[in-house]
Write a protein that holds these residues in place. Structure first.
Motif, short mmCIF file in Angstrom:
data_model
loop_
_atom_site.label_atom_id
_atom_site.label_comp_id
_atom_site.label_asym_id
_atom_site.label_seq_id
_atom_site.Cartn_x
_atom_site.Cartn_y
_atom_site.Cartn_z
N GLN A 131 0.83 -1.20 0.00
CA GLN A 131 0.00 0.00 0.00
C GLN A 131 0.87 1.26 0.00
OE1 GLN A 131 -3.21 0.41 -0.37
NE2 GLN A 131 -3.17 2.64 -0.04
N PHE A 132 1.92 1.27 0.83
CA PHE A 132 2.82 2.43 0.89
C PHE A 132 3.54 2.63 -0.44
CE2 PHE A 132 3.10 1.59 5.67
CZ PHE A 132 2.16 2.57 5.97
N ALA A 133 3.93 1.53 -1.08
CA ALA A 133 4.61 1.62 -2.37
C ALA A 133 3.67 2.20 -3.44
CB ALA A 133 5.11 0.25 -2.80
N ALA A 134 2.40 1.78 -3.39
CA ALA A 134 1.42 2.27 -4.36
C ALA A 134 1.15 3.77 -4.14
CB ALA A 134 0.12 1.48 -4.24
N GLU A 135 1.04 4.17 -2.88
CA GLU A 135 0.82 5.58 -2.58
C GLU A 135 1.99 6.44 -3.06
OE1 GLU A 135 -0.03 6.18 1.54
OE2 GLU A 135 -1.71 4.77 1.57
N ARG A 136 3.18 5.90 -2.90
CA ARG A 136 4.36 6.65 -3.34
C ARG A 136 4.38 6.81 -4.85
NH1 ARG A 136 9.59 6.76 -4.94
NH2 ARG A 136 11.01 8.10 -3.73
N ALA A 137 4.05 5.73 -5.57
CA ALA A 137 4.02 5.79 -7.03
C ALA A 137 2.97 6.78 -7.52
CB ALA A 137 3.75 4.39 -7.59
N GLN A 138 1.81 6.78 -6.87
CA GLN A 138 0.74 7.69 -7.26
C GLN A 138 1.15 9.14 -6.99
OE1 GLN A 138 -2.99 6.98 -5.29
NE2 GLN A 138 -4.10 8.52 -6.47
N LEU A 139 1.79 9.38 -5.84
CA LEU A 139 2.22 10.73 -5.50
C LEU A 139 3.27 11.23 -6.50
CD1 LEU A 139 2.18 13.12 -3.50
CD2 LEU A 139 3.95 11.94 -2.19
N LYS A 140 4.17 10.35 -6.89
CA LYS A 140 5.21 10.72 -7.84
C LYS A 140 4.60 11.05 -9.20
CE LYS A 140 9.95 9.37 -8.88
NZ LYS A 140 10.98 8.33 -8.70
N SER A 141 3.61 10.25 -9.62
CA SER A 141 2.95 10.49 -10.90
C SER A 141 2.18 11.82 -10.87
CB SER A 141 1.98 9.34 -11.19
OG SER A 141 1.24 9.59 -12.36
N THR A 142 1.49 12.08 -9.76
CA THR A 142 0.75 13.33 -9.61
C THR A 142 1.69 14.53 -9.66
OG1 THR A 142 -0.90 12.19 -8.24
CG2 THR A 142 -0.84 14.61 -8.13
N ALA A 143 2.87 14.38 -9.06
CA ALA A 143 3.85 15.46 -9.05
C ALA A 143 4.30 15.81 -10.46
CB ALA A 143 5.05 15.06 -8.20
N LYS A 144 4.50 14.77 -11.30
CA LYS A 144 4.91 15.01 -12.68
C LYS A 144 3.81 15.71 -13.47
CE LYS A 144 8.17 11.15 -13.07
NZ LYS A 144 8.45 9.85 -13.75
N MET A 145 2.55 15.29 -13.28
CA MET A 145 1.44 15.91 -13.98
C MET A 145 1.28 17.37 -13.55
SD MET A 145 0.02 13.90 -16.16
CE MET A 145 -1.55 14.70 -16.38
N THR A 146 1.42 17.63 -12.26
CA THR A 146 1.30 18.99 -11.75
C THR A 146 2.37 19.90 -12.33
OG1 THR A 146 0.38 18.14 -9.68
CG2 THR A 146 1.24 20.40 -9.65
N ALA A 147 3.59 19.34 -12.44
CA ALA A 147 4.70 20.12 -12.99
C ALA A 147 4.42 20.52 -14.43
CB ALA A 147 5.99 19.32 -12.89
N LYS A 148 3.85 19.58 -15.22
CA LYS A 148 3.53 19.87 -16.62
C LYS A 148 2.44 20.94 -16.72
CE LYS A 148 4.78 15.38 -18.61
NZ LYS A 148 4.27 14.17 -19.31
N GLU A 149 1.40 20.79 -15.88
CA GLU A 149 0.29 21.76 -15.92
C GLU A 149 0.76 23.14 -15.49
OE1 GLU A 149 -2.63 20.09 -13.40
OE2 GLU A 149 -3.16 18.44 -14.77
N THR A 150 1.64 23.18 -14.48
CA THR A 150 2.15 24.46 -14.01
C THR A 150 2.95 25.17 -15.10
OG1 THR A 150 2.26 23.63 -11.76
CG2 THR A 150 3.60 25.58 -12.26
#
Length: 623
Positions: free
Chosen positions: A494-513
């Protein structure tokens, strides 16, 4: 009694000669004259003794251990019974008396202890000045505002009362504004200097609280005023250097290391220029050297050797106890990373001794917490885990106390919750690492979960989004490690999945910004392109109408400045602002001495940023 409660009875607290001279400037009702049995008039001190005894005999005034006090409602009734002129006169007396009693000097630690007993009186008194908006009291506003500003500095520096400090400084700014509104234009810059000082100190306090955006805005306001003053009086460059230094410290905290180094280098250059002018070495240079060393330590890879050289130089310049302690603490940080652990231990011991000398051994001060944190890191590196746990726990205890204002008020038991501050979450993380190294995995898990709870609550509200997100990624890595060591594979997954999701969200946010910034800055790009064309033409022109060309460029720069103000924050805005500032500096001098190579270099720097934002830039030019 007047000092204790700001109850304004002129016969209780006496005016100095200066106050009596000032008081003639506004109408007042004079205190009643009294006569000795011999027929001679009593002076003001003797009159005060008479009134003091009368008030005591009727129990209007209570005196304990030499301190007079009056019931709050009675004091309020006395104030309400006065005319505006009487109120002004009495406030003048109190302000003048308090100014003589209040001896706080941030550079002299021996003045701090006495200030603890007076600071609440200062705050009470200036609040009455702030609430009295009568024009007849305008001439005491400057003095009252300075007292409020100094009370704010004291609250932050000696008491870690950042919210209290913010309130005092904002009150000082309110008083200064009222003072300036009531004054006729003059060549006296004292009010402007005082306002700049209050903004400067408020910027520092906002940084301490983690509000970096508000801190930057406030410090830039102080810098604008100080630059204006320095253009008239070169000695004011000392104050300009102070604010540049604070902006550099702020950028270090934001991990904007290049910007931080730029601010700090400019501050150091100004201070050294002033050193040469006055023929002595300014100890303030030590503080800037210290922060430049912090920049080198924070870089990847860190330039530890260069940092140590700067810190050793700073140590030779430091005269203040607090500055020496801070430099020793930073030297310890460098030597720990160099593996010179014995030297680091000695530096930390000396730093803690100096801080204890300033604050006392039992005072929970943020600087003491910083030393405890470094001592914990040192013990952890030596694998002395029990000692590391003790040091980190003491650091956490102090930071919980200092940042108590940042606790989540929505919690059922807010007094027991951790403050929402990165300085707290990072200690919890280190405690988790210590527990993990000891094999105490449930204990480590508890610390790491407490850290994550803080980070999750700060995620949406913090101005340090990237730093919070990176801390969350690191935290999830350690949570996964704990879960695996405890044999809880489901939690680890579960912790590994949360980390992967957070990392993916960070990349998407960076692109949108990035996309949003590029889109929002289109208008600024167009104006920057046009302005740059005129500037290059001016720099390369060989016509005889240089003066006229210069005025055209200044006009374009003025238009660019307006567009910069309307544009959202981002790299395009930063580049345009830097271009504008560089050109204004270049055009201050006469046309004949304009540094054309510097202008062209500024154009090239702006060109690179424009191209990075997708703009087409052509450097062809026709004379």
């Amino acid at each position: 009694a007047a000092l204790t409660l700001s109850a304004s009875m002129s016969t209780i607290v006496l005016p100095s000669k200066k106050a009596k001279e000032q008081s003639t400037k506004c109408p007042k009702t004079p205190p009643p004259s009294r006569i000795r049995s011999s027929g001679e008039l009593l002076d003001e001190f003797e009159q005060s003794d008479v009134i003091w005894n009368i008030l005591k005999s009727f129990s209007i005034l209570t005196v304990k251990e030499g301190k007079g006090s009056m019931h709050r409602l009675l004091a309020q009734a006395l104030r309400a019974s006065q005319s505006e002129e009487e109120s002004c006169y009495h406030l003048k007396i109190c302000i003048d008396s308090m100014s003589r009693i209040w001896q706080f000097d941030p550079r002299k630690a021996d003045t701090w202890q006495d200030s603890f007993h007076v600071v609440e009186h200062v705050k009470s008194l200036v609040s009455h000045v702030a609430n009295n908006e009568q024009d007849v009291c305008t001439d005491i506003s400057l003095q009252a505002g300075i007292l409020s500003k100094e009370a704010g500095v004291f609250s932050a520096m000696a008491m870690n009362g950042f919210k209290e400090a913010q309130a005092s400084l904002e009150l000082a700014l309110k008083i200064f504004e009222h003072f300036q509104q009531g004054q006729k234009p003059s060549s006296d810059d004292s009010a402007l200097k005082a306002r700049a000082e209050a903004l400067h100190e408020l910027g520092r306090v906002l940084r301490y609280q983690g509000d970096f955006a508000a801190s930057e805005e406030t410090l830039l306001g102080a810098l604008s005023i100080r630059n204006k003053l320095a253009s008239i009086d070169v000695s004011e460059n000392h104050s300009v250097a102070d604010t540049l230094h604070e902006l550099g410290v702020l950028e270090v905290k934001k991990h904007s290391l290049d910007t931080a180094e730029s601010y700090l280098t400019r501050a150091l250059d100004l201070r050294r220029d002033l050193d040469e002018l006055h023929g002595h070495i300014d100890a303030d240079s030590a503080a800037t050297l210290h922060q430049l060393a912090a920049v080198h330590v924070a870089r990847k890879p860190p330039a530890l050797g260069q940092a140590e050289v700067l810190l050793q130089e700073a140590l030779t310049l430091s005269r203040q106890i607090g500055q020496r302690a801070a430099t020793l603490k930073q030297l310890a940080r460098v030597t720990i990373r160099q593996g010179l652990l014995d030297r680091a231990e000695d530096y930390l011991r000396r730093a803690l001794e100096l801080y204890n000398e300033i604050y006392g051994e039992r005072t929970m001060h943020i600087n003491v917490a910083a030393v405890k944190f470094q001592q914990g890191a040192l013990a952890f590196q030596r694998e002395q885990f029990e000692q590391a746990w003790i040091h980190f726990s003491e650091c956490l205890r102090i930071r919980r106390h200092v940042y108590a204002y940042a606790r989540d008020s929505a919690e059922e038991d807010a007094t027991q919750s951790n403050p929402l501050h990165l300085e707290v979450s990072c200690v919890l993380h280190e405690l988790g690492c210590v527990g993990f190294s000891q094999g105490l995995f449930p204990k480590a898990l508890s610390m790491l979960q407490a850290e994550m709870l803080i980070l999750q609550k700060m995620q949406d509200s913090s101005t340090q989004t990237d730093r919070v997100r990176q801390a969350m990624l690191t935290n999830l890595t350690w949570l996964r490690k704990c879960a695996k060591e405890m044999g809880d594979e489901a939690a680890a997954t579960q912790f590994a999945a949360e980390r992967a999701q957070l990392k993916s969200t960070a990349k998407m946010t960076a692109k949108e910004t990035t996309y949003g910034e590029h889109s929002a800055s289109k208008s600024l790009q167009r104006e920057a392109l046009q302005c740059r064309v005129h500037v290059r033409q001016f720099a390369l022109s060989k016509t005889k109408n240089a003066l006229l060309d210069r005025e055209v460029v200044l006009g374009r720069l003025s238009i660019l400045a307006g567009e910069i103000d309307r544009s959202p924050s981002g790299s395009m805005k930063d580049a345009a602002q830097e271009f504008h500032n560089n050109l204004m500096d270049c055009l201050k001098s006469s046309t004949d001495s304009i540094p054309r190579s510097t202008i062209l270099k500024a154009c090239d720097t702006l060109r690179d940023v424009l191209r990075a934002h997708g703009a087409q830039v052509s450097d062809s030019i026709t004379n």
